[in-house]
Design a protein around this motif. Sequence first.
Motif, PDB file in Angstrom:
ATOM      1  N   TRP A   1       0.854  -1.185   0.000  1.00 23.58           N
ATOM      2  CA  TRP A   1       0.000   0.000   0.000  1.00 23.58           C
ATOM      3  C   TRP A   1       0.890   1.235   0.000  1.00 23.58           C
ATOM      4  N   ASP A   2       0.386   2.328  -0.555  1.00 27.29           N
ATOM      5  CA  ASP A   2       1.191   3.545  -0.673  1.00 27.29           C
ATOM      6  C   ASP A   2       0.927   4.567   0.418  1.00 27.29           C
ATOM      7  N   LEU A   3      -0.303   4.652   0.902  1.00 24.61           N
ATOM      8  CA  LEU A   3      -0.631   5.612   1.950  1.00 24.61           C
ATOM      9  C   LEU A   3      -1.943   5.255   2.610  1.00 24.61           C
ATOM     10  N   ILE A   4      -2.185   5.880   3.767  1.00 27.77           N
ATOM     11  CA  ILE A   4      -3.458   5.743   4.478  1.00 27.77           C
ATOM     12  C   ILE A   4      -4.103   7.129   4.548  1.00 27.77           C
ATOM     13  N   ILE A   5      -5.380   7.174   4.186  1.00 30.72           N
ATOM     14  CA  ILE A   5      -6.184   8.383   4.355  1.00 30.72           C
ATOM     15  C   ILE A   5      -7.211   8.070   5.439  1.00 30.72           C
ATOM     16  N   THR A   6      -7.461   9.033   6.312  1.00 28.66           N
ATOM     17  CA  THR A   6      -8.433   8.791   7.381  1.00 28.66           C
ATOM     18  C   THR A   6      -9.374   9.971   7.565  1.00 28.66           C
ATOM     19  N   SER A   7     -10.576   9.653   7.995  1.00 28.07           N
ATOM     20  CA  SER A   7     -11.499  10.647   8.522  1.00 28.07           C
ATOM     21  C   SER A   7     -10.849  11.251   9.763  1.00 28.07           C
ATOM     22  N   PRO A   8     -11.138  12.521  10.079  1.00 27.76           N
ATOM     23  CA  PRO A   8     -10.570  13.129  11.280  1.00 27.76           C
ATOM     24  C   PRO A   8     -11.223  12.671  12.584  1.00 27.76           C
ATOM     25  N   LEU A   9     -12.376  12.019  12.530  1.00 24.51           N
ATOM     26  CA  LEU A   9     -13.040  11.584  13.757  1.00 24.51           C
ATOM     27  C   LEU A   9     -12.211  10.501  14.441  1.00 24.51           C
TER      28      LEU A   9
ATOM     29  N   GLU B   1       3.475   1.499   8.555  1.00 27.85           N
ATOM     30  CA  GLU B   1       4.377   2.661   8.514  1.00 27.85           C
ATOM     31  C   GLU B   1       4.303   3.414   7.181  1.00 27.85           C
ATOM     32  N   LEU B   2       3.120   3.872   6.845  1.00 27.32           N
ATOM     33  CA  LEU B   2       2.861   4.606   5.598  1.00 27.32           C
ATOM     34  C   LEU B   2       2.590   6.076   5.906  1.00 27.32           C
ATOM     35  N   PRO B   3       2.680   6.951   4.901  1.00 28.01           N
ATOM     36  CA  PRO B   3       2.207   8.328   5.099  1.00 28.01           C
ATOM     37  C   PRO B   3       0.730   8.309   5.485  1.00 28.01           C
ATOM     38  N   LEU B   4       0.360   9.145   6.459  1.00 29.20           N
ATOM     39  CA  LEU B   4      -1.025   9.191   6.960  1.00 29.20           C
ATOM     40  C   LEU B   4      -1.591  10.579   6.682  1.00 29.20           C
ATOM     41  N   VAL B   5      -2.686  10.623   5.939  1.00 28.79           N
ATOM     42  CA  VAL B   5      -3.304  11.875   5.510  1.00 28.79           C
ATOM     43  C   VAL B   5      -4.724  11.935   6.059  1.00 28.79           C
ATOM     44  N   GLU B   6      -5.095  13.056   6.676  1.00 27.10           N
ATOM     45  CA  GLU B   6      -6.452  13.251   7.192  1.00 27.10           C
ATOM     46  C   GLU B   6      -7.262  14.027   6.153  1.00 27.10           C
ATOM     47  N   MET B   7      -8.466  13.550   5.851  1.00 23.70           N
ATOM     48  CA  MET B   7      -9.339  14.241   4.902  1.00 23.70           C
ATOM     49  C   MET B   7     -10.734  14.405   5.497  1.00 23.70           C
ATOM     50  N   GLU B   8     -11.132  15.657   5.689  1.00 22.93           N
ATOM     51  CA  GLU B   8     -12.449  16.001   6.223  1.00 22.93           C
ATOM     52  C   GLU B   8     -13.576  15.471   5.331  1.00 22.93           C
TER      53      GLU B   8
ATOM     54  N   ARG C   1      -4.674  13.372  -6.799  1.00 16.29           N
ATOM     55  CA  ARG C   1      -3.406  13.481  -6.050  1.00 16.29           C
ATOM     56  C   ARG C   1      -2.593  12.199  -6.042  1.00 16.29           C
ATOM     57  N   TYR C   2      -3.284  11.075  -6.114  1.00 18.76           N
ATOM     58  CA  TYR C   2      -2.590   9.794  -5.959  1.00 18.76           C
ATOM     59  C   TYR C   2      -2.924   8.830  -7.110  1.00 18.76           C
ATOM     60  N   PRO C   3      -2.719   9.270  -8.358  1.00 16.96           N
ATOM     61  CA  PRO C   3      -3.056   8.392  -9.485  1.00 16.96           C
ATOM     62  C   PRO C   3      -2.200   7.125  -9.463  1.00 16.96           C
ATOM     63  N   ASP C   4      -2.833   6.017  -9.758  1.00 15.74           N
ATOM     64  CA  ASP C   4      -2.159   4.718  -9.837  1.00 15.74           C
ATOM     65  C   ASP C   4      -1.535   4.283  -8.512  1.00 15.74           C
ATOM     66  N   LYS C   5      -2.024   4.823  -7.409  1.00 13.62           N
ATOM     67  CA  LYS C   5      -1.541   4.425  -6.083  1.00 13.62           C
ATOM     68  C   LYS C   5      -2.528   3.444  -5.455  1.00 13.62           C
ATOM     69  N   ARG C   6      -2.033   2.756  -4.439  1.00 12.74           N
ATOM     70  CA  ARG C   6      -2.864   1.829  -3.657  1.00 12.74           C
ATOM     71  C   ARG C   6      -3.111   2.495  -2.305  1.00 12.74           C
ATOM     72  N   VAL C   7      -4.371   2.860  -2.066  1.00 12.74           N
ATOM     73  CA  VAL C   7      -4.738   3.732  -0.950  1.00 12.74           C
ATOM     74  C   VAL C   7      -5.637   2.994   0.033  1.00 12.74           C
ATOM     75  N   LEU C   8      -5.292   3.084   1.319  1.00 11.63           N
ATOM     76  CA  LEU C   8      -6.182   2.619   2.387  1.00 11.63           C
ATOM     77  C   LEU C   8      -6.963   3.826   2.876  1.00 11.63           C
ATOM     78  N   LEU C   9      -8.277   3.708   2.932  1.00 16.80           N
ATOM     79  CA  LEU C   9      -9.135   4.815   3.364  1.00 16.80           C
ATOM     80  C   LEU C   9      -9.974   4.363   4.554  1.00 16.80           C
ATOM     81  N   VAL C  10      -9.640   4.877   5.742  1.00 17.64           N
ATOM     82  CA  VAL C  10     -10.360   4.501   6.961  1.00 17.64           C
ATOM     83  C   VAL C  10     -11.474   5.513   7.201  1.00 17.64           C
ATOM     84  N   SER C  11     -12.702   5.016   7.217  1.00 22.05           N
ATOM     85  CA  SER C  11     -13.841   5.924   7.334  1.00 22.05           C
ATOM     86  C   SER C  11     -14.962   5.262   8.137  1.00 22.05           C
TER      87      SER C  11
END
Length: 195
Positions: A48-56, A71-78, A128-138
């Motif tokens: 996986w390339d990164l993790i995106i998460t809800s801020p809650l 141990e991936l980059p962690l990005v918060e998205m409202e 922002r992340y074309p052709d990436k493998r993204v984990l999205l926690v929501s």
Amino acid sequence: MTIVCLIRHGETDWNAQGKIQGKTDIPLNATGTQQAVQCGAYLAASDWDLIITSPLQRARRTAEIINKTLELPLVEMEEFAEKHFGDAEGLTFEERALTFPDRLYPNQEDNSLFSERLATGLKIINDRYPDKRVLLVSHGGVINALLGKLSDGEIGSGKTRLLNACLSHIHFDQNNWVIQNYNQVSHLEPSMSER
């Protein structure tokens, strides 16, 4: 191709009690923490390339626990925060059915605005992340709304009960998001997936 694994956060006490959470910021309980650990162990077998998460906090903490292993980059998205359910938040299913039998909850987030917010979020991921493998926690409401939109209502909101810490996979193919699978719980111990 952009691949997104949608992960519903681990269990909270309100989940266990059948209460609707929405924007109410409830923490994970012990079961939810263990579910997040199991997700991390399972997801470590793939790249996986990164993790995106809800801020809650219930989603963010799930993402942080998963990321202890990855141990991936962690990005918060409202954009992927849960829908605000207004006056229904904190009520059980039975209480909601009695108080709001028409399911029109005063002060809730407008469905079309909620849908637009989620579409914007998916566009941001793809741009922002074309052709990436993204984990999205929501959240259950978010993931069900996305599944409903992408399946033209075949599954999703009102039709699919997503379990805590379940995995659903979508990918962007030929200018469209496509559902690969949903509500996968084989990575959880049986006692953790029966809730």
